[in-house]
Design an enzyme around this catalytic site. Structure first.
Site, PDB file in Angstrom:
ATOM      1  N   TYR A   2       0.810  -1.211   0.000  1.00  0.00           N
ATOM      2  CA  TYR A   2       0.000   0.000   0.000  1.00  0.00           C
ATOM      3  C   TYR A   2       0.850   1.270   0.000  1.00  0.00           C
ATOM      4  O   TYR A   2       0.645   2.180  -0.801  1.00  0.00           O
ATOM      5  CB  TYR A   2      -0.959   0.010   1.196  1.00  0.00           C
ATOM      6  CG  TYR A   2      -1.947   1.149   1.093  1.00  0.00           C
ATOM      7  CD1 TYR A   2      -3.115   1.003   0.335  1.00  0.00           C
ATOM      8  CD2 TYR A   2      -1.691   2.382   1.691  1.00  0.00           C
ATOM      9  CE1 TYR A   2      -4.000   2.047   0.200  1.00  0.00           C
ATOM     10  CE2 TYR A   2      -2.579   3.431   1.545  1.00  0.00           C
ATOM     11  CZ  TYR A   2      -3.732   3.257   0.811  1.00  0.00           C
ATOM     12  OH  TYR A   2      -4.602   4.284   0.654  1.00  0.00           O
TER      13      TYR A   2
ATOM     14  N   PHE B 234      -5.773  21.378 -24.526  1.00  0.00           N
ATOM     15  CA  PHE B 234      -6.351  20.096 -24.937  1.00  0.00           C
ATOM     16  C   PHE B 234      -7.798  20.053 -24.435  1.00  0.00           C
ATOM     17  O   PHE B 234      -8.152  20.787 -23.514  1.00  0.00           O
ATOM     18  CB  PHE B 234      -5.499  18.970 -24.333  1.00  0.00           C
ATOM     19  CG  PHE B 234      -6.010  17.596 -24.611  1.00  0.00           C
ATOM     20  CD1 PHE B 234      -6.004  17.076 -25.896  1.00  0.00           C
ATOM     21  CD2 PHE B 234      -6.498  16.802 -23.581  1.00  0.00           C
ATOM     22  CE1 PHE B 234      -6.472  15.795 -26.142  1.00  0.00           C
ATOM     23  CE2 PHE B 234      -6.963  15.522 -23.822  1.00  0.00           C
ATOM     24  CZ  PHE B 234      -6.952  15.017 -25.102  1.00  0.00           C
ATOM     25  N   ASP B 235      -8.668  19.198 -25.008  1.00  0.00           N
ATOM     26  CA  ASP B 235     -10.103  19.294 -24.664  1.00  0.00           C
ATOM     27  C   ASP B 235     -10.404  19.048 -23.173  1.00  0.00           C
ATOM     28  O   ASP B 235     -11.145  19.801 -22.561  1.00  0.00           O
ATOM     29  CB  ASP B 235     -11.009  18.473 -25.602  1.00  0.00           C
ATOM     30  CG  ASP B 235     -10.657  17.006 -25.691  1.00  0.00           C
ATOM     31  OD1 ASP B 235      -9.776  16.561 -24.929  1.00  0.00           O
ATOM     32  OD2 ASP B 235     -11.266  16.297 -26.512  1.00  0.00           O
TER      33      ASP B 235
ATOM     34  N   ASP C 243       1.940  21.295 -20.002  1.00  0.00           N
ATOM     35  CA  ASP C 243       1.118  20.100 -20.217  1.00  0.00           C
ATOM     36  C   ASP C 243       2.002  19.202 -21.084  1.00  0.00           C
ATOM     37  O   ASP C 243       2.104  19.375 -22.287  1.00  0.00           O
ATOM     38  CB  ASP C 243      -0.189  20.479 -20.914  1.00  0.00           C
ATOM     39  CG  ASP C 243      -1.057  19.249 -21.218  1.00  0.00           C
ATOM     40  OD1 ASP C 243      -0.567  18.117 -21.038  1.00  0.00           O
ATOM     41  OD2 ASP C 243      -2.209  19.434 -21.640  1.00  0.00           O
TER      42      ASP C 243
ATOM     43  N   LYS D 279       0.840   8.608 -23.191  1.00  0.00           N
ATOM     44  CA  LYS D 279       1.486   8.857 -24.478  1.00  0.00           C
ATOM     45  C   LYS D 279       2.977   8.575 -24.312  1.00  0.00           C
ATOM     46  O   LYS D 279       3.408   7.451 -24.517  1.00  0.00           O
ATOM     47  CB  LYS D 279       1.242  10.297 -24.947  1.00  0.00           C
ATOM     48  CG  LYS D 279      -0.200  10.581 -25.351  1.00  0.00           C
ATOM     49  CD  LYS D 279      -1.069  10.971 -24.204  1.00  0.00           C
ATOM     50  CE  LYS D 279      -2.439  11.429 -24.663  1.00  0.00           C
ATOM     51  NZ  LYS D 279      -3.102  12.230 -23.650  1.00  0.00           N
TER      52      LYS D 279
ATOM     53  N   HIS E 244     -19.292  15.044 -28.987  1.00  0.00           N
ATOM     54  CA  HIS E 244     -18.735  14.148 -30.008  1.00  0.00           C
ATOM     55  C   HIS E 244     -18.768  12.677 -29.600  1.00  0.00           C
ATOM     56  O   HIS E 244     -18.791  11.805 -30.445  1.00  0.00           O
ATOM     57  CB  HIS E 244     -17.333  14.578 -30.444  1.00  0.00           C
ATOM     58  CG  HIS E 244     -16.350  14.768 -29.336  1.00  0.00           C
ATOM     59  ND1 HIS E 244     -16.528  15.687 -28.336  1.00  0.00           N
ATOM     60  CD2 HIS E 244     -15.186  14.143 -29.066  1.00  0.00           C
ATOM     61  CE1 HIS E 244     -15.510  15.630 -27.515  1.00  0.00           C
ATOM     62  NE2 HIS E 244     -14.677  14.700 -27.913  1.00  0.00           N
TER      63      HIS E 244
HETATM   64  C1  LIG Z   1      -4.114  13.025 -23.438  1.00  0.00           C
HETATM   65  C2  LIG Z   1      -3.856  14.411 -23.065  1.00  0.00           C
HETATM   66  C3  LIG Z   1      -4.322  14.932 -21.850  1.00  0.00           C
HETATM   67  C4  LIG Z   1      -5.198  14.150 -20.906  1.00  0.00           C
HETATM   68  O1  LIG Z   1      -4.561  13.005 -20.436  1.00  0.00           O
HETATM   69  P1  LIG Z   1      -5.338  11.655 -20.125  1.00  0.00           P
HETATM   70  O2  LIG Z   1      -4.237  10.764 -19.637  1.00  0.00           O
HETATM   71  O3  LIG Z   1      -5.976  11.188 -21.381  1.00  0.00           O
HETATM   72  O4  LIG Z   1      -6.331  11.951 -19.048  1.00  0.00           O
HETATM   73  C5  LIG Z   1      -3.997  16.240 -21.546  1.00  0.00           C
HETATM   74  N1  LIG Z   1      -3.285  17.003 -22.380  1.00  0.00           N
HETATM   75  C6  LIG Z   1      -2.824  16.532 -23.553  1.00  0.00           C
HETATM   76  C7  LIG Z   1      -2.023  17.409 -24.445  1.00  0.00           C
HETATM   77  C8  LIG Z   1      -3.098  15.224 -23.943  1.00  0.00           C
HETATM   78  O5  LIG Z   1      -2.670  14.784 -25.136  1.00  0.00           O
END
Ligand SMILES: *Cc1c(COP(=O)(O)O)cnc(C)c1O
Length: 448
Positions: free
Chosen positions: A59, A111-112, A202, A245, A437
């Site tokens: 933990y 980002f969205d 970010d 990513k 979307h």
């Molecule tokens: C994917 C992404 C996010 C959000 O991350 P998640 O791991 O999908 O929650 C934020 N900013 C950018 C630029 C991203 O490509």
């Protein structure tokens, strides 16, 4: 490894119709080549899998956390590293601790989910992309930069006092996956310091951005991607990063901060919402794959291969007669559907139409980035304010497809581009207010 599903045209027609012509509703086992997202969709290396066998799931204070933290600390200079289960959880926690209602978050492009997390706090998300970004066909090397003049005008203007953070997205995912130059980050850092505004990264694609800096920015030719990444992090006060990513993982993320007081406030929310401070919603298994993934992702041979893969896919599109946003980056290519399908008006959703055609003709799944996603609709779901471009994004999962798969995509594109006027437009039949979307339903429009 899993076999690639092969379907018939009839199966795909049935599946797309069942899905309400929305790629998010298609079952993955009916997709042959899946370009929907590069997030969490890559393949693990044998070394990642080997480390995962050593996972420590205790933990608190598990060995896996310390291996994860050390690997992150080799890349970022921040003393405080807080684990979270994915990027958007980090955004929610960091912005919640940093921003007050009524403030402005300014970015090259939010980002969205990042925008959503800013707006949910009652703040404004303001995008100031550089002017070069508006020309899809130019080969400017750093179209992900922020507009420095506009940023300075904002900071010195009447609203300057309301700016709660400057957030630079590297690479600029919402802006065509274009990289940000070190010169731009340095200038942002100076402006932020002069005006006393926190500067955050970010950093979802920090390694891909670093690679493109070594390839395109004068003075960085002989730097390693790791050195560039570290120098970028050093310019900022902190970062939030999705590790789905460039963590080469299926899930994961972290917040990195210099400021101890801010980190303490974030940590309380990590514990309340994600998990204890030594796992933050991740398993030991995930933290081990990340510790190794963060070493592999800055390898020049890996990044060079990824660049070649994207360039190869872009070439396939060009020789099929389909234009893409230039120059091609690393994580995706963006097809210019508006130009390929001039017989369709923006209200016929040409980007969406091309995405559907890729699926119908080749079992290829992609996502529209155009008026369907970004445009304004009236009460009858008709388009009233189109997006500036009608694009389709082909996001390339890491270490999944090889050149023969990409050649196949080129063949499918060529068969569509031979008779583009065959591609029908689409009409929306259902569009909810929230997260439109993901829930849209459409049907092919009658030919005019
Ligand atoms: C994917 C992404 C996010 C959000 O991350 P998640 O791991 O999908 O929650 C934020 N900013 C950018 C630029 C991203 O490509």
């Amino acid at each position: 490894m899993r076999p690639i599903p092969i379907t018939t045209r009839e199966e795909r027609e049935r599946e797309l119709s069942r899905a309400g012509y929305n790629p998010f509703n298609i079952q993955a086992d009916k997709v042959s080549i899946d370009f929907m997202s590069d997030s969490g969709t890559g393949a693990l290396s044998i070394d990642q899998q080997a480390w995962a066998q050593r996972a420590d799931e205790r933990y608190a204070g598990a060995e896996s956390f310390y291996r994860f933290r050390d690997s992150v600390a080799d890349l970022v200079p921040y003393p405080h590293i807080l684990p979270v289960h994915q990027g958007r959880a980090g955004e929610r926690i960091l912005f919640g601790a940093l921003l007050k209602s009524g403030q402005i978050s300014v970015s090259n492009t939010h980002f969205d989910t990042t925008r959503a997390n800013v707006e949910l706090l009652g703040c404004q998300a303001l995008d100031l992309p550089c002017p070069q970004a508006a020309d899809l066909d130019s080969d400017d090397p750093f179209k992900g930069d922020i507009d420095l003049e506009a940023l300075e005008r904002l900071l010195t203007g009447y609203a300057g006092g309301r700016v709660g953070q400057i957030l630079m997205t590297i690479t600029n995912n919402g802006g065509g996956g274009q990289p940000v130059s070190m010169a731009n980050l340095r200038a942002v850092s100076e402006l932020a310091r002069r005006h006393g505004v926190p500067f955050m990264l970010d950093a979802a694609r920090f390694a891909e951005n670093a690679w493109l800096v070594t390839r395109r920015e004068e003075g960085y030719e002989n730097w390693t991607p790791r050195e560039v990444a570290r120098a970028a992090f050093e310019l900022a006060d902190g970062c939030v990063a999705s590790l789905k990513k460039d963590g080469l993982s299926h899930v994961g993320g972290f917040i990195g901060l210099h400021d101890t007081e801010l980190a303490t406030r974030c940590e309380a929310h990590v514990i309340a919402g994600e998990g204890f401070r030594t796992y933050g919603g991740m398993t030991g298994h995930t933290m081990e794959t990340l510790a190794q993934g963060l070493r592999e992702v800055v390898e020049p041979s890996y990044l060079a291969d990824r660049e070649r893969e994207a360039a190869f896919l872009a070439e396939q599109a060009h020789s099929a007669g389909v234009d893409t946003v230039r120059p091609s980056g690393l994580h995706a290519i963006y097809l210019n559907a508006g130009r390929l399908l001039p017989h369709l008006r923006p209200g016929d959703f040409p980007g969406h139409a091309l995405g559907c055609q890729l699926y119908l003709e080749g079992g290829i799944r992609a996502v529209e980035l155009g008026s369907l996603y970004l445009g304004g609709l009236d009460d009858d779901h008709a388009l009233v304010s189109p997006a500036p471009y009608e694009l389709v994004r082909l996001a390339i999962p890491r270490r999944v497809y090889d050149h023969s798969h990409l050649e196949y995509v080129g063949d499918v594109l060529a068969s569509i581009a031979k008779e583009p006027e065959r591609v029908p437009g689409y009409r929306i039949t259902h569009a909810p207010e929230l997260l439109r979307h993901f829930h849209l339903r459409l049907e092919p429009a009658a030919r005019r």
